[in-house]
Scaffold this active site. Structure first.
Site, PDB file in Angstrom:
ATOM      1  N   GLU A 142     -49.694  -5.536 -47.996  1.00 35.63           N
ATOM      2  CA  GLU A 142     -50.361  -5.741 -46.285  1.00 35.63           C
ATOM      3  C   GLU A 142     -50.619  -4.126 -45.472  1.00 35.63           C
ATOM      4  OE1 GLU A 142     -47.992  -8.222 -44.827  1.00 35.63           O
ATOM      5  OE2 GLU A 142     -48.294  -8.420 -43.104  1.00 35.63           O
ATOM      6  N   LYS A 168     -64.861 -16.105 -58.358  1.00 34.11           N
ATOM      7  CA  LYS A 168     -65.533 -17.487 -58.512  1.00 34.11           C
ATOM      8  C   LYS A 168     -65.188 -18.657 -58.762  1.00 34.11           C
ATOM      9  CE  LYS A 168     -67.369 -13.037 -61.585  1.00 34.11           C
ATOM     10  NZ  LYS A 168     -67.115 -12.645 -63.030  1.00 34.11           N
ATOM     11  N   ASP A 211     -54.469 -13.338 -55.801  1.00 34.04           N
ATOM     12  CA  ASP A 211     -55.572 -13.207 -56.768  1.00 34.04           C
ATOM     13  C   ASP A 211     -56.109 -14.373 -55.836  1.00 34.04           C
ATOM     14  OD1 ASP A 211     -57.586 -12.719 -57.905  1.00 34.04           O
ATOM     15  OD2 ASP A 211     -57.007 -11.836 -59.829  1.00 34.04           O
ATOM     16  N   ASP A 223     -44.321 -16.975 -65.164  1.00 36.59           N
ATOM     17  CA  ASP A 223     -46.187 -16.727 -65.421  1.00 36.59           C
ATOM     18  C   ASP A 223     -45.511 -18.172 -64.581  1.00 36.59           C
ATOM     19  OD1 ASP A 223     -48.383 -18.563 -65.059  1.00 36.59           O
ATOM     20  OD2 ASP A 223     -48.897 -18.134 -67.473  1.00 36.59           O
TER      21      ASP A 223
END
Length: 216
Positions: free
Chosen positions: A195, A123, A119, A97
């Site tokens: 890509e 929002k 990502d 992580d």
């Protein structure tokens, strides 16, 4: 995108023990070059995916060491396959992580970071999760050498513009800015799987290079 779990992956990854590392905790802090057995520059990709980019870069830059970090074990398996097939001794992979990057790298240990198609967390309430948010930039400044760089690519224009704002707010030097990489004349681009897929559909790719200048 959430991928369907493949229960056989965990066991399959054990066949790549010379490439895929278990979570090292703090044991490799300041010792990554010892792991590679040389003093060559250390470059780290945050979000390696299936490994096309990192293996392509490692082929081109034999005089550098590469670490690929990926949160999803299932896709890292395919990256390990590529590293093994190309017999790349200058690549190591890690299921990890990025939020905890300070636990595995020492201050000033990394020469360059790569973030490719992360990502976008569209929002606003999730802005702090974007890998170019100023909260992450604080961490990158710690692990990068003075003058170290972040190379960033995305097909998400709002994320790119948000990132440029974050870089400016953090006082970073930003160069090689383009909103259409494949028509920019930039030489030396290595494409990711993502890509390749979306550029074939005509999706322009945004890219920039960011230099972390020493704090005064």
């Amino acid at each position: 995108m959430r991928l369907r779990k493949k229960p056989w992956i965990a066991e399959a990854l054990t066949g790549f023990s010379d490439i895929v590392l278990p979570n090292p905790g703090e044991t490799l802090q300041g010792k990554w070059l010892d792991l590679f057995g040389n003093r060559l520059p250390l470059q780290v990709e945050l979000g390696t995916g299936k490994g096309r980019f990192i293996t392509g870069m490692a082929e081109r830059q034999a005089q550098a060491n590469f670490v690929g970090i990926e949160a999803q074990q299932d896709v890292l398996y395919y990256a390990a396959q590529k590293v093994q097939a190309k017999e790349l001794a200058n690549v190591r992979l890690l299921v990890f992580d990025v939020n905890n990057i300070l636990t595995i790298f020492a201050p000033g240990e990394i020469d360059r970071l790569y973030i490719n198609f992360c990502d976008p967390w569209p929002k606003n309430r999730h802005a702090k999760r974007r890998l170019t948010h100023i909260g992450f930039l604080e961490k990158y400044r710690t692990v990068l050498k003075p003058g170290g760089q972040l190379w960033f690519k995305t097909d998400n224009r709002p994320l790119f513009e948000f990132s440029l704002e974050q870089f400016a707010a953090f006082g970073l030097k930003v160069e090689q800015v383009t909103y259409d990489l494949h028509r920019s004349g930039f030489d030396g681009n290595v494409m990711t799987e993502y890509e390749t897929k979306f550029s074939l559909l005509g999706q322009p790719i945004c890219r920039c290079e960011v230099t972390f200048t020493p704090t005064k």
